[in-house]
Design a protein around this motif. Structure first.
Motif, PDB file in Angstrom:
ATOM      1  N   ALA A  21       0.842  -1.205   0.000  1.00 53.64           N
ATOM      2  CA  ALA A  21       0.000   0.000   0.000  1.00 53.64           C
ATOM      3  C   ALA A  21       0.873   1.250   0.000  1.00 53.64           C
ATOM      4  O   ALA A  21       0.395   2.345   0.229  1.00 53.64           O
ATOM      5  CB  ALA A  21      -0.920  -0.001   1.215  1.00 53.64           C
ATOM      6  N   GLU A  22       2.152   1.087  -0.291  1.00 55.96           N
ATOM      7  CA  GLU A  22       3.085   2.211  -0.295  1.00 55.96           C
ATOM      8  C   GLU A  22       3.389   2.625  -1.729  1.00 55.96           C
ATOM      9  O   GLU A  22       3.659   1.784  -2.576  1.00 55.96           O
ATOM     10  CB  GLU A  22       4.366   1.826   0.433  1.00 55.96           C
ATOM     11  N   GLY A  23       3.343   3.955  -1.967  1.00 57.24           N
ATOM     12  CA  GLY A  23       3.641   4.456  -3.308  1.00 57.24           C
ATOM     13  C   GLY A  23       2.650   3.965  -4.335  1.00 57.24           C
ATOM     14  O   GLY A  23       3.016   3.639  -5.458  1.00 57.24           O
ATOM     15  N   GLY A  24       1.385   3.882  -3.973  1.00 61.70           N
ATOM     16  CA  GLY A  24       0.345   3.300  -4.829  1.00 61.70           C
ATOM     17  C   GLY A  24      -0.152   2.042  -4.171  1.00 61.70           C
ATOM     18  O   GLY A  24      -0.387   2.007  -2.978  1.00 61.70           O
ATOM     19  N   PHE A  25      -0.263   0.977  -4.915  1.00 60.39           N
ATOM     20  CA  PHE A  25      -0.661  -0.300  -4.343  1.00 60.39           C
ATOM     21  C   PHE A  25      -0.187  -1.413  -5.259  1.00 60.39           C
ATOM     22  O   PHE A  25       0.163  -1.188  -6.422  1.00 60.39           O
ATOM     23  CB  PHE A  25      -2.184  -0.391  -4.146  1.00 60.39           C
ATOM     24  N   PRO A  54       1.593   5.589 -13.612  1.00 56.63           N
ATOM     25  CA  PRO A  54       1.358   7.026 -13.389  1.00 56.63           C
ATOM     26  C   PRO A  54       0.110   7.591 -14.075  1.00 56.63           C
ATOM     27  O   PRO A  54      -0.510   8.515 -13.563  1.00 56.63           O
ATOM     28  CB  PRO A  54       2.629   7.684 -13.942  1.00 56.63           C
ATOM     29  N   ASP A  55      -0.303   7.010 -15.207  1.00 59.81           N
ATOM     30  CA  ASP A  55      -1.471   7.536 -15.913  1.00 59.81           C
ATOM     31  C   ASP A  55      -2.791   6.940 -15.433  1.00 59.81           C
ATOM     32  O   ASP A  55      -3.844   7.209 -15.993  1.00 59.81           O
ATOM     33  CB  ASP A  55      -1.322   7.329 -17.422  1.00 59.81           C
ATOM     34  N   GLY A  56      -2.740   6.099 -14.395  1.00 59.72           N
ATOM     35  CA  GLY A  56      -3.951   5.504 -13.845  1.00 59.72           C
ATOM     36  C   GLY A  56      -4.301   4.140 -14.401  1.00 59.72           C
ATOM     37  O   GLY A  56      -5.199   3.475 -13.897  1.00 59.72           O
ATOM     38  N   THR A  57      -3.622   3.703 -15.465  1.00 62.08           N
ATOM     39  CA  THR A  57      -3.831   2.346 -15.962  1.00 62.08           C
ATOM     40  C   THR A  57      -3.141   1.372 -15.022  1.00 62.08           C
ATOM     41  O   THR A  57      -2.405   1.763 -14.115  1.00 62.08           O
ATOM     42  CB  THR A  57      -3.298   2.188 -17.397  1.00 62.08           C
ATOM     43  N   LEU A  58      -3.370   0.093 -15.243  1.00 56.98           N
ATOM     44  CA  LEU A  58      -2.783  -0.959 -14.420  1.00 56.98           C
ATOM     45  C   LEU A  58      -1.830  -1.793 -15.263  1.00 56.98           C
ATOM     46  O   LEU A  58      -2.077  -2.017 -16.447  1.00 56.98           O
ATOM     47  CB  LEU A  58      -3.872  -1.878 -13.873  1.00 56.98           C
ATOM     48  N   TYR A  59      -0.758  -2.260 -14.647  1.00 60.59           N
ATOM     49  CA  TYR A  59       0.116  -3.234 -15.293  1.00 60.59           C
ATOM     50  C   TYR A  59       0.025  -4.512 -14.482  1.00 60.59           C
ATOM     51  O   TYR A  59       0.143  -4.492 -13.253  1.00 60.59           O
ATOM     52  CB  TYR A  59       1.570  -2.755 -15.343  1.00 60.59           C
TER      53      TYR A  59
END
Length: 133
Positions: A21-25, A54-59
């Motif tokens: 949960a650090e620097g995003g998830f 960074p653009d909100g998409t998921l990898y």
């Protein structure tokens, strides 16, 4: 170029786990599905991890196994890009790489399989896959 559709399956998300949960998830998701692959009835399961970009998409990256009723088996590894599509649903597009010693599934060893993977807000999954020529 996309070739023929070689698979379609439906199933259910069976688990979710927060890995970070650090620097995003970063989450881990498991699912089970059944359907058709190369004309055979199959059952399969897999697990993937996903993290925001960074653009909100998921990898996401994952791995899994498919088996036929006759005991034919193949493993897969893959990666994809996803997006949230509302109400907790997620949609991914990506590529899978299979490995199988089964003569009935050996064709999968020499192709890249591209996929669409959808998970609705209730955790129901739907996967379609095509040979990439």
């Amino acid at each position: 170029m996309l070739g023929e559709q070689i698979g379609e399956s439906r199933g259910k998300r069976t688990g979710r786990r927060a890995l970070s949960a650090e620097g995003g998830f970063k989450v881990e998701v498991s699912f089970e599905e059944s359907g058709k692959m190369l004309g055979m009835d199959i059952m399969g399961f897999g697990t993937y991890t996903a993290a925001p970009r960074p653009d909100g998409t998921l990898y996401g990256e994952g791995q899994g196994i498919v088996t036929s009723k006759d005991g034919d088996m193949a493993t897969w590894k893959g990666a994809g890009v996803g997006k949230f599509v509302g109400g907790g649903a997620v949609s991914y597009r990506g590529a899978l790489y299979y490995s199988s010693a089964s003569p009935k599934l050996a064709r999968l060893n020499s192709v890249v399989v591209v996929f669409e993977f959808e998970v609705d807000a209730s955790g129901n999954t739907h996967t379609k896959s095509w040979e990439w020529k």
